[in-house]
Design a protein around this motif. Structure first.
Motif, mmCIF file in Angstrom:
data_model
loop_
_atom_site.group_PDB
_atom_site.id
_atom_site.type_symbol
_atom_site.label_atom_id
_atom_site.label_comp_id
_atom_site.label_asym_id
_atom_site.label_seq_id
_atom_site.Cartn_x
_atom_site.Cartn_y
_atom_site.Cartn_z
ATOM 1 N N UNK A 76 0.827 -1.211 0.000
ATOM 2 C CA UNK A 76 0.000 0.000 0.000
ATOM 3 C C UNK A 76 0.863 1.264 0.000
ATOM 4 N N UNK A 77 1.999 1.208 0.683
ATOM 5 C CA UNK A 77 2.896 2.370 0.690
ATOM 6 C C UNK A 77 3.448 2.648 -0.697
ATOM 7 N N UNK A 78 3.841 1.591 -1.406
ATOM 8 C CA UNK A 78 4.352 1.765 -2.772
ATOM 9 C C UNK A 78 3.251 2.288 -3.684
ATOM 10 N N UNK A 79 2.053 1.732 -3.558
ATOM 11 C CA UNK A 79 0.944 2.173 -4.416
ATOM 12 C C UNK A 79 0.572 3.628 -4.120
ATOM 13 N N UNK A 80 0.592 4.001 -2.827
ATOM 14 C CA UNK A 80 0.242 5.389 -2.486
ATOM 15 C C UNK A 80 1.247 6.393 -3.045
ATOM 16 N N UNK A 83 2.324 6.401 -5.933
ATOM 17 C CA UNK A 83 1.967 6.671 -7.332
ATOM 18 C C UNK A 83 0.867 7.702 -7.469
ATOM 19 N N UNK A 84 0.251 8.106 -6.358
ATOM 20 C CA UNK A 84 -0.831 9.092 -6.434
ATOM 21 C C UNK A 84 -0.304 10.419 -6.977
ATOM 22 N N UNK A 85 0.981 10.694 -6.739
ATOM 23 C CA UNK A 85 1.552 11.950 -7.235
ATOM 24 C C UNK A 85 1.551 12.071 -8.737
ATOM 25 N N UNK A 86 1.448 10.958 -9.465
ATOM 26 C CA UNK A 86 1.394 11.041 -10.926
ATOM 27 C C UNK A 86 0.119 11.728 -11.412
ATOM 28 N N UNK A 87 -0.927 11.716 -10.586
ATOM 29 C CA UNK A 87 -2.201 12.330 -10.968
ATOM 30 C C UNK A 87 -2.285 13.785 -10.539
ATOM 31 N N UNK A 88 -1.265 14.260 -9.799
ATOM 32 C CA UNK A 88 -1.252 15.667 -9.405
ATOM 33 C C UNK A 88 -0.799 16.527 -10.586
ATOM 34 N N UNK A 89 -1.086 17.816 -10.460
ATOM 35 C CA UNK A 89 -0.615 18.766 -11.459
ATOM 36 C C UNK A 89 0.905 18.873 -11.371
ATOM 37 N N UNK A 90 1.525 19.168 -12.522
ATOM 38 C CA UNK A 90 2.982 19.256 -12.568
ATOM 39 C C UNK A 90 3.490 20.358 -11.655
ATOM 40 N N UNK A 91 2.706 21.371 -11.456
ATOM 41 C CA UNK A 91 3.144 22.485 -10.630
ATOM 42 C C UNK A 91 3.011 22.210 -9.144
ATOM 43 N N UNK A 92 2.369 21.078 -8.745
ATOM 44 C CA UNK A 92 2.225 20.733 -7.320
ATOM 45 C C UNK A 92 3.469 19.966 -6.852
ATOM 46 N N UNK A 106 11.663 -0.019 -1.760
ATOM 47 C CA UNK A 106 12.370 1.251 -1.621
ATOM 48 C C UNK A 106 12.789 1.782 -2.991
ATOM 49 N N UNK A 107 13.223 0.886 -3.878
ATOM 50 C CA UNK A 107 13.629 1.314 -5.226
ATOM 51 C C UNK A 107 12.445 1.899 -5.982
ATOM 52 N N UNK A 108 11.265 1.286 -5.857
ATOM 53 C CA UNK A 108 10.077 1.816 -6.549
ATOM 54 C C UNK A 108 9.744 3.215 -6.049
ATOM 55 N N UNK A 109 9.794 3.425 -4.734
ATOM 56 C CA UNK A 109 9.479 4.754 -4.203
ATOM 57 C C UNK A 109 10.558 5.757 -4.589
ATOM 58 N N UNK A 110 11.819 5.323 -4.583
ATOM 59 C CA UNK A 110 12.901 6.217 -4.995
ATOM 60 C C UNK A 110 12.753 6.608 -6.472
ATOM 61 N N UNK A 111 12.302 5.672 -7.299
ATOM 62 C CA UNK A 111 12.098 5.994 -8.718
ATOM 63 C C UNK A 111 10.994 7.025 -8.911
ATOM 64 N N UNK A 112 9.986 7.032 -8.035
ATOM 65 C CA UNK A 112 8.955 8.078 -8.138
ATOM 66 C C UNK A 112 9.553 9.455 -7.865
ATOM 67 N N UNK A 113 10.504 9.534 -6.933
ATOM 68 C CA UNK A 113 11.167 10.813 -6.683
ATOM 69 C C UNK A 113 12.047 11.221 -7.859
ATOM 70 N N UNK A 114 12.719 10.239 -8.477
ATOM 71 C CA UNK A 114 13.510 10.544 -9.671
ATOM 72 C C UNK A 114 12.606 11.026 -10.803
#
Length: 486
Positions: free
Chosen positions: A261-265, A267-276, A319-327
């Motif tokens: 659930x932490x990894x899936x959560x 990914x919610x940032x992909x649906x945010x606006x680019x400016x957020x 951890x790698x999946x979450x780190x890739x979201x930050x990248x």
């Protein structure tokens, strides 16, 4: 006369019946008095007779003694991964034959006698011990829980109730889907294999109750024997190995499910606006910290091993999946900045082009002959008193107009002749080969630019798909390696 005779016969019959009943009661009373009880046996005389000229240092049989052992497991107290051991309560029995203790010739009514534990120190015993135990003790609740039974043919049965702590073999590579083997090793401490031979009973292990532990299930046990070589001889060993399977339901609900659930959560940032940007950074960093806390909470109850465990692989990839979201967020922010700079540069360039067109239009209207004058950014030096006018060093470059916007320089030709000169000048043919190949592979009319929105939309698909592929590979590999029932 006949009536009187029949009356006498009846009286005699009743008298005989009464005497028979009285005789039977006397016989029963005598049988009760001769019944064999513990109090009817003079154990002191029997023990003194058996121990007369008894030497505890001599073997019961010169060829060696076969000692049969068995265990009744009362329960397993617990298993510790940190200290790699387990605790259990057992009733341990050992049986051997000592012909010197036979009392059949004494005409005792009992076939066996039960004696207290102090009798053990007066006779020969095999000195068996649990050679690999960390701690072991005989229960005293309140008296010592041990006894000895001696049979009329000299068979001795010695019994103890023990609390034992013994080591376990820990291999946590499959944690939390691993199994643990714990063993007890019995050995005669004083006598080698030529003197004492340890044998398991036909039913060596008896479980007195079902073993239930919070973290483990007892899935099986087996007995074995081996011969160990010491410098002063060979010793016989009897081994029993218990196999415990870890209950992984706790880790599924406390580790695997929350981390998923932490990894899936994240990914919610992909649906945010680019400016957020701030919201997406907060979400990614919070997910990373939560995953690290969950991982540390599990490792706190495990020994520090140098190899990678099954759960470690899951946590590392999470951890790698979450780190890739930050990248991905950093890439999106950079693309968005370039897009804004490009938009600003386009506006500035359009403004300058409009100004140039207006200037050229004004110059055309001011000259009656319709000759177009050039728009020069650098002035031309006039002739002074000393000589003719000197052309500016940058006079040739001044024929073009330069527009600088958004970090780029755009050169605008100031006349039709200059445009023709620039377009008619051709480089050597071999220098144009790479550019022609590049045009064939990548047509210039196609837009190859990548936007931040496109990266977010691609991440919405690629991240869940890659996590699904990882789950399929992970569970297939480790379920195949699992050496225990589900």
């Amino acid at each position: 006369m006949a009536g009187h005779s029949s009356h006498n016969d009846l009286r005699n019959w009743l008298i005989c019946c009464i005497w028979i009943v009285i005789a039977a009661s006397f016989v029963e009373t005598a049988a009760v008095d001769k019944r064999c009880t513990r109090n009817s046996i003079n154990l002191g005389n029997i023990i003194d007779t058996l121990l007369k000229d008894y030497d505890i240092h001599l073997l019961p049989e010169a060829e060696g003694v076969n000692v049969t052992i068995e265990m009744h497991v009362q329960g397993v107290s617990g298993i510790s991964e940190i200290t790699a051991d387990f605790e259990l309560d057992v009733m341990y029995s050992e049986i051997w034959l000592d012909p010197r203790l036979s009392f059949k010739h004494l005409n005792v009514c009992a076939t066996n006698i039960t004696l207290k534990s102090d009798f053990r120190s007066k006779i020969w015993n095999p000195d068996t011990c649990i050679i690999n135990s960390k701690e072991s003790s005989i229960h005293s609740s309140p008296s010592e829980n041990s006894y000895i039974i001696v049979y009329e043919n000299g068979l001795v049965w010695s019994n103890f109730r023990l609390k034992v702590k013994a080591p376990c073999k820990m291999d946590l590579k499959m944690f939390p889907f691993d199994s643990i083997q714990c063993q007890l090793v019995f050995e005669s401490y004083s006598f080698n294999i030529d003197e004492v031979n340890l044998l398991w009973h036909d039913v060596p292990i008896t479980m007195m109750e079902k073993v239930e532990l919070p973290d483990f299930d007892l899935i099986g046990w087996r007995t074995d024997s081996e011969e160990l070589h010491y410098p002063n001889g060979n010793w016989q060993r009897a081994l029993v190995k218990f196999t415990f399977a870890r209950r992984y339901g706790f880790y599924l609900f406390q580790s695997y499910f929350p981390t998923s659930l932490t990894v899936i959560s994240s990914w919610v940032g992909f649906f945010f606006d680019v400016r957020s940007v701030s919201a997406r950074i907060t979400l990614g960093v919070s997910s990373l910290l939560a995953l690290t806390f969950q991982f540390g909470n599990v490792l706190r109850h495990l020994p520090r091993v140098s190899y990678i465990k099954c759960l470690d692989v899951w946590m590392i990839f999470s951890v790698i999946f979450i780190f890739c979201t930050l990248v991905e967020l950093a890439i999106v922010c950079q693309l968005n900045r370039w897009e804004r700079e490009k938009q600003i540069g386009s506006k500035v360039l359009g403004h300058w082009l409009n100004q140039i067109r207006k200037t050229r239009k004004n110059n055309t209207s001011d000259n009656g002959d319709g000759v177009r004058k050039r728009f020069l950014l650098s002035p031309i030096h006039k002739e002074d008193n000393d000589g003719p006018s000197r052309p500016s060093p940058d006079n040739n470059l001044a024929k073009r107009s330069f527009v600088k916007a958004a970090g780029t320089v755009t050169v605008i030709p100031s006349s039709d002749e200059e445009v023709e000169m620039l377009t008619t000048k051709e480089p050597n043919w071999w220098r144009t080969v790479p550019s022609r190949i590049a045009q064939l592979c990548c047509p210039p009319d196609r837009d190859w630019s990548i936007t931040s929105v496109q990266v977010d939309r691609c991440s919405m698909i690629m991240f869940p798909l890659s996590f699904l592929v990882f789950n399929v590979i992970y569970w297939c590999i480790y379920f195949k390696k699992m050496d225990r029932p589900m």
